[in-house]
Each structure stands twice: as C-alpha cells, then as structure tokens.
Scaffold this motif. Structure first.
Motif, PDB file in Angstrom:
ATOM      1  N   ASN A 199       0.799  -1.220   0.000  1.00 53.05           N
ATOM      2  CA  ASN A 199       0.000   0.000   0.000  1.00 53.05           C
ATOM      3  C   ASN A 199       0.838   1.280   0.000  1.00 53.05           C
ATOM      4  O   ASN A 199       0.276   2.376  -0.016  1.00 53.05           O
ATOM      5  CB  ASN A 199      -0.929   0.013   1.223  1.00 53.05           C
ATOM      6  CG  ASN A 199      -2.026  -1.027   1.112  1.00 53.05           C
ATOM      7  OD1 ASN A 199      -2.603  -1.220   0.051  1.00 53.05           O
ATOM      8  ND2 ASN A 199      -2.313  -1.710   2.206  1.00 53.05           N
ATOM      9  N   PRO A 201       2.635   4.496  -1.073  1.00 52.39           N
ATOM     10  CA  PRO A 201       2.385   5.336  -2.265  1.00 52.39           C
ATOM     11  C   PRO A 201       3.507   5.347  -3.285  1.00 52.39           C
ATOM     12  O   PRO A 201       3.264   5.624  -4.464  1.00 52.39           O
ATOM     13  CB  PRO A 201       2.155   6.738  -1.676  1.00 52.39           C
ATOM     14  CG  PRO A 201       2.531   6.664  -0.248  1.00 52.39           C
ATOM     15  CD  PRO A 201       2.509   5.247   0.173  1.00 52.39           C
ATOM     16  N   GLN A 204       3.260   2.092  -6.451  1.00 50.46           N
ATOM     17  CA  GLN A 204       1.985   1.836  -7.140  1.00 50.46           C
ATOM     18  C   GLN A 204       2.123   1.851  -8.663  1.00 50.46           C
ATOM     19  O   GLN A 204       1.217   2.251  -9.383  1.00 50.46           O
ATOM     20  CB  GLN A 204       0.945   2.870  -6.686  1.00 50.46           C
ATOM     21  CG  GLN A 204       0.703   2.882  -5.188  1.00 50.46           C
ATOM     22  CD  GLN A 204       0.378   1.503  -4.632  1.00 50.46           C
ATOM     23  OE1 GLN A 204      -0.516   0.814  -5.128  1.00 50.46           O
ATOM     24  NE2 GLN A 204       1.106   1.083  -3.607  1.00 50.46           N
ATOM     25  N   GLN A 205       3.257   1.378  -9.165  1.00 47.95           N
ATOM     26  CA  GLN A 205       3.494   1.401 -10.611  1.00 47.95           C
ATOM     27  C   GLN A 205       2.661   0.360 -11.365  1.00 47.95           C
ATOM     28  O   GLN A 205       2.413   0.516 -12.561  1.00 47.95           O
ATOM     29  CB  GLN A 205       4.978   1.148 -10.903  1.00 47.95           C
ATOM     30  CG  GLN A 205       5.900   2.263 -10.449  1.00 47.95           C
ATOM     31  CD  GLN A 205       6.270   2.182  -8.985  1.00 47.95           C
ATOM     32  OE1 GLN A 205       5.949   1.203  -8.308  1.00 47.95           O
ATOM     33  NE2 GLN A 205       6.938   3.200  -8.469  1.00 47.95           N
ATOM     34  N   GLY A 207      -0.630  -2.890 -11.009  1.00 42.43           N
ATOM     35  CA  GLY A 207      -1.763  -3.347 -10.238  1.00 42.43           C
ATOM     36  C   GLY A 207      -2.025  -4.829 -10.439  1.00 42.43           C
ATOM     37  O   GLY A 207      -1.416  -5.477 -11.291  1.00 42.43           O
TER      38      GLY A 207
END
Length: 265
Positions: A199, A201, A204-205, A207
């Motif tokens: 999680n 930040p 987050q490249q 998903g």
C-alpha cells in the motif's frame, strides 16, 4: 542538459519496478530514461552487443556507455549516484541487517515463481509448504529486529524496495493457485509488513489486474515471453493492451485458454 542513464527493461518486471520505487522515493522520477524491451521478439542485436550477449533485464547504460547489470547492483548504483536521501541505512550495523533480509529474497522469489509455473497438480502441496516456510522465516526475522514496528526499521527502505515488487507479483499465486498465508499468529508480523509494502504510495506502478493478465503464460509453465503449446501470441504482447483483454481463467491445470479467449487476437 545533462544526459540521463538508460534502463532497458521488460514491462511489469519486478526487478525493474525496484528501480522505479527508488526513483519515486528519492524524488528523481525523471532522472532515468526507461526503454521497453519486447520479450516476445528476439533481442535487438545492438542491445545484445551492449550486454555482451546476456539477455537478463533490467540493464543500465550510463551516459558514457558503461553497462551495469543485476537489479540489486543497479539499485545500489542509483542510490549512490542520484541526489536525494539514501535509500539504504546509513548506520553500518543497520545496513548489515537490511542486507541480511535482502539476502532472503532470492529463495523467496524462486519458490513463488516455481509454484506459479508448476504443471504437476500433485506437487502443489509441497511447493506451497515451501513458500509458507519462507514466509515464516521472514516473520521470524522481522520479529527479532523490529517486533512492534511495521517496516524493518521506522520507514520504507531498501528491504521494502526489494521485496514489494515480489509481493505484488505473488498476486498471480492468489489468482492461479488460490494461495494465501495461514491465518496464524506466526505470520502476523510478516502480514503487517507485506500489507504496508503493497500500500505504500511510492510502489503503485502496477496493479493486480495487469500482473494477473500478463503472467497467464507463466501459470502455464511458459516464462519470459515463451509461447505455450498451441498459442501464437504471448500474454506479454503489447497489443491488444492488457486493459482491453478479459481476465484469464483461474483454472491453470485444466484446458488452457486460446489466443482468442485471452483477447490476444
């Protein structure tokens, strides 16, 4: 304007994502030029000449044309070479501790990839137990060095940058192998760490959907752009874009999906 180093990489590669996380944490997202390599095609002879015939990626080329290989080596190089706070711990003892944890990543990654690529159903249990045992090792390490914390130290650092992309790739184990950590106390500490890593930040490249769709061929035992039997397009193909494709079937031990069913043609 000063020339940037170039990183040749594979889309959605966990070892390249480490570098992207580092750049994000250092506030240097534009300090490196990323050049995508299509692993569904033969390597460009010019790139092979640069790498002296090796095909493993990522590879970094400095503005002077020097080549640096191995993601951890590149990670350390960029940490030292770029402006911004160091990712690694500055205290020698703490740096040694984080390196001990980083040293556990290779066997952990191998166990997860062997499980997703396994094609013999009766071997699932043994392979799953191996991965669970490695999670237990991580839990024990974290409990010893920081029992009440979230990360290894107080912040997301080198060890987290190394492991987070692997935790993300293991979404393919949840999807294709229904893998989950046992809900037992001996996994509580590593579960907290993994969740915080996923999680963060700066990480987050990629998903879950992208990983599951692109790694379908791995679930059939075909890695690095290789084609499963009866198929003409790799799940790592650039086109059609992964967002335009349906989710692959979860059942990896049954009849494999065709190019058409995967939305690849």
């Amino acid at each position: 304007m000063m020339e940037k180093p170039t990183v040749y990489h594979i889309p959605v590669c966990p070892f390249s994502q480490r570098l992207e996380i580092l750049l994000e944490l250092k506030g240097q997202r534009d300090a490196v030029s990323f050049q995508v390599v299509d692993i569904t095609r033969p390597r460009d002879p010019e790139l092979l000449e640069k790498t002296r015939g090796t095909t493993a990626l990522p590879v970094l080329e400095t503005p002077e044309g020097r080549i640096i290989k191995e993601s951890l080596v590149i990670l350390n190089y960029l940490d030292e070479a770029l402006p911004g706070p160091l990712l690694r711990r500055s205290d020698p003892l703490e740096h040694a501790v984080e390196n001990m944890l980083v040293g556990k990543e290779g066997s952990f990654t191998t166990a997860g990839y062997l499980l997703v690529m396994n094609q013999v159903q009766k071997q699932r249990g043994k392979m799953t137990d191996k991965l669970i045992a490695l999670y237990a090792e991580l839990d024990d390490f974290l409990r010893f060095h920081n029992p009440h914390g979230v990360f290894l130290f107080e912040d997301f650092g080198l060890a987290e940058t190394v492991f987070t992309p692997i935790f993300m790739r293991f979404w393919f184990l949840e999807y294709y192998e229904a893998f989950e950590l046992p809900r037992r106390a001996e996994f509580d500490r590593v579960s907290v760490w993994r969740e915080a890593c996923l999680n963060h930040p700066a990480a987050q490249q990629v998903g879950r959907e992208e990983i599951v769709k692109l790694y379908y061929d791995y679930a059939l035992g075909a890695g690095n752009g290789a084609l499963p039997e009866g198929r003409s397009r790799s799940s790592f193909a650039f086109e059609p874009h992964w967002r335009e494709r349906p989710w692959p079937p979860k059942e990896k031990y049954g009849k494999p999906a065709s190019d058409e069913a995967l939305g690849l043609v």
